[in-house]
Design a protein around this motif. Sequence first.
Motif, PDB file in Angstrom:
ATOM      1  N   GLY A 144       0.800  -1.216   0.000  1.00 46.22           N
ATOM      2  CA  GLY A 144       0.000   0.000   0.000  1.00 46.22           C
ATOM      3  C   GLY A 144       0.831   1.263   0.000  1.00 46.22           C
ATOM      4  O   GLY A 144       0.745   2.085   0.921  1.00 46.22           O
ATOM      5  N   VAL A 145       1.632   1.441  -1.045  1.00 53.25           N
ATOM      6  CA  VAL A 145       2.554   2.571  -1.105  1.00 53.25           C
ATOM      7  C   VAL A 145       1.870   3.766  -1.766  1.00 53.25           C
ATOM      8  O   VAL A 145       1.158   3.635  -2.764  1.00 53.25           O
ATOM      9  CB  VAL A 145       3.834   2.189  -1.878  1.00 53.25           C
ATOM     10  CG1 VAL A 145       4.756   3.381  -2.030  1.00 53.25           C
ATOM     11  CG2 VAL A 145       4.548   1.050  -1.146  1.00 53.25           C
ATOM     12  N   SER A 146       2.104   4.938  -1.211  1.00 55.16           N
ATOM     13  CA  SER A 146       1.595   6.185  -1.781  1.00 55.16           C
ATOM     14  C   SER A 146       2.769   6.999  -2.306  1.00 55.16           C
ATOM     15  O   SER A 146       3.841   7.025  -1.689  1.00 55.16           O
ATOM     16  CB  SER A 146       0.820   6.986  -0.730  1.00 55.16           C
ATOM     17  OG  SER A 146       1.622   7.224   0.421  1.00 55.16           O
ATOM     18  N   GLY A 147       2.587   7.640  -3.434  1.00 55.62           N
ATOM     19  CA  GLY A 147       3.674   8.423  -4.020  1.00 55.62           C
ATOM     20  C   GLY A 147       3.242   9.069  -5.305  1.00 55.62           C
ATOM     21  O   GLY A 147       2.096   8.923  -5.756  1.00 55.62           O
ATOM     22  N   TYR A 148       4.177   9.782  -5.894  1.00 58.33           N
ATOM     23  CA  TYR A 148       3.906  10.515  -7.129  1.00 58.33           C
ATOM     24  C   TYR A 148       4.922  10.056  -8.173  1.00 58.33           C
ATOM     25  O   TYR A 148       6.119  10.302  -8.030  1.00 58.33           O
ATOM     26  CB  TYR A 148       4.032  12.019  -6.892  1.00 58.33           C
ATOM     27  CG  TYR A 148       3.497  12.871  -8.013  1.00 58.33           C
ATOM     28  CD1 TYR A 148       2.127  13.120  -8.111  1.00 58.33           C
ATOM     29  CD2 TYR A 148       4.351  13.418  -8.969  1.00 58.33           C
ATOM     30  CE1 TYR A 148       1.629  13.915  -9.150  1.00 58.33           C
ATOM     31  CE2 TYR A 148       3.858  14.195  -9.995  1.00 58.33           C
ATOM     32  CZ  TYR A 148       2.503  14.437 -10.090  1.00 58.33           C
ATOM     33  OH  TYR A 148       2.006  15.207 -11.108  1.00 58.33           O
ATOM     34  N   PRO A 149       4.478   9.356  -9.224  1.00 59.90           N
ATOM     35  CA  PRO A 149       5.433   8.818 -10.204  1.00 59.90           C
ATOM     36  C   PRO A 149       6.036   9.920 -11.077  1.00 59.90           C
ATOM     37  O   PRO A 149       5.554  11.056 -11.097  1.00 59.90           O
ATOM     38  CB  PRO A 149       4.565   7.877 -11.044  1.00 59.90           C
ATOM     39  CG  PRO A 149       3.185   8.451 -10.938  1.00 59.90           C
ATOM     40  CD  PRO A 149       3.087   9.022  -9.550  1.00 59.90           C
ATOM     41  N   GLY A 150       7.108   9.565 -11.773  1.00 63.63           N
ATOM     42  CA  GLY A 150       7.678  10.482 -12.745  1.00 63.63           C
ATOM     43  C   GLY A 150       8.926  11.202 -12.324  1.00 63.63           C
ATOM     44  O   GLY A 150       9.413  12.079 -13.056  1.00 63.63           O
ATOM     45  N   ASP A 151       9.493  10.873 -11.161  1.00 62.23           N
ATOM     46  CA  ASP A 151      10.728  11.518 -10.723  1.00 62.23           C
ATOM     47  C   ASP A 151      11.803  11.334 -11.798  1.00 62.23           C
ATOM     48  O   ASP A 151      12.191  10.207 -12.106  1.00 62.23           O
ATOM     49  CB  ASP A 151      11.183  10.894  -9.402  1.00 62.23           C
ATOM     50  CG  ASP A 151      12.459  11.536  -8.846  1.00 62.23           C
ATOM     51  OD1 ASP A 151      13.072  12.376  -9.533  1.00 62.23           O
ATOM     52  OD2 ASP A 151      12.832  11.177  -7.722  1.00 62.23           O
TER      53      ASP A 151
END
Length: 541
Positions: A144-151
């Motif tokens: 259940g990981v939360s994050g913002y892709p595209g780094d």
Amino acid sequence: MQHSAASEKADVVIVGAGPAGAVAARKFVEDGYRVVCIEQGDWPDYTESHVADEYLELSAGKQWNPQPSVRQAFSDYPIDTTESDVEPLIWNGVGGSTVMYAGIWMRLMPSDFRVRSLDGVADDWPLSYEDLAPYYEQIERDFGVSGYPGDPAFPDIDAYPMKPAPIGAAGRMMAEAHNRLGWHWWPGSNAIATEDYRNQGACVQRGACMWGCINKSKASPDVTHWPDLLNQGVRLVTRATAQEIETDSRGLATAVVYVDGDGVTRRQEADLVVLAANGLGTPRLLQLSTSKRFPNGLANGSGMVGKRLMMHPFATVVGVFDEKLDPWKSVWGQPIYSLEFYETVKERGFVRGAKWNVTPTGGPQSMTAAFPWGGKSIWGERFHETVRERLGHSLAWGIVAEDLPEEHNRVELDHSTRDGSGLPGVKMIYRTSKNTKDLLAFNVDRAAESLREAGASQTIVAPMIRETGWHILGTATMGNDPGSSVVDGYGRAHEVPNLIIVDGSTWPTSSGMNPTPTIAAFSLRAAEHAVAQRGSQAVAS
């Protein structure tokens, strides 16, 4: 102590119910294996040990203290650190040390697998980032990981299961400072649910992630894995201390001998033995498992069991600001992180680098603690003024430095101490290298520069904090050469074909990343390979 008793034979016996053990158990049980997991601790208590939400910080002092020497729970064994620069922080129980981690979730970089090829030091891993990529993706869904892709500094991470946690006032302040400096930053990826997800509740940002998440938003396996695994038929034996791995005349593992909660010595026979007992517990059990065939410890023909201990020496730089930041209103993980100084630049005079993450400084009690304030006492005539300046007006850059493997840094049995079942404790011998000290000093200076750019009125440096040994790596290293490693690239012991090690002890190098995602991904890959090789797997008769 009562007499020994045997349990029904299993297909797989796993030692350790933390992330590595839980991930392996899920793969094996889903493929039809009979699985038993032996765990020396018990389930975490998220209720009775928390009086009320507003007193969460107080519980960190004893039952939720990450130092075994302070906590002194029944499941803890003695650890002699008199010859170590860093104190180990571990939690023995269902969920393992993730019960007390911050939930920071970072994959390794491709360069982390190729340190020898790129920088001429240490060893390359016998696998690549590309080998682990599909397992990272699965593990991120499972945890259940939360994050913002595209780094742009990272490989191709297309999506996370959930949107990231808010970066908050502290994250925005540091992001703007890095924009002005032209330095990298990115919204943090955390194993913290930002919405209701499977067994996890949505994070309400209490900021108490590191001493038990009572909302069960943080992804520790006691929440994400074990309730389902028990329903699927995995047998979990808690309060059970593993004493020895037995082998037959061919050198194949036959059983794990353990002492249960009633003091009865038992044998759990299995075709496969999987070790997931962390960078201290795994070499300890291997060293305890001596025989005529393995006089120096099980799977230790190379002499590498216990050696090349890596601890990720950790520094912080705190900025104190006039602005009100309310840092307790956030995840304790990483609102944002920076990889600006992660890769080797030879002109700096050292190899490898560090990952930074913004760290909240906490509530009232945290203002008086050694961490992250440089270890200096604030008691005295300016006590009230100092608390008033810091409380709600501070943030920290946490600096995770890559620690290179050195054979003199090691874990040994300590026969002068005994745990509750009469087994020897361990002695840690760990000294920080010059490369690590130079690396930390450089990054501390840059982090202070970052905070000053953001407008900090003062910066407080903790150049290396002793009580920060969350990451214990490298004591049963993997490699292709049996003469210089303990296991192969799938965690299989070179000398014991049906013994698999899946925790962080297998790492040849430490990277500068928080290790849980890679430990979990490696465990899944190792278990999948074991399932695929089932038909040709050598087992004791």
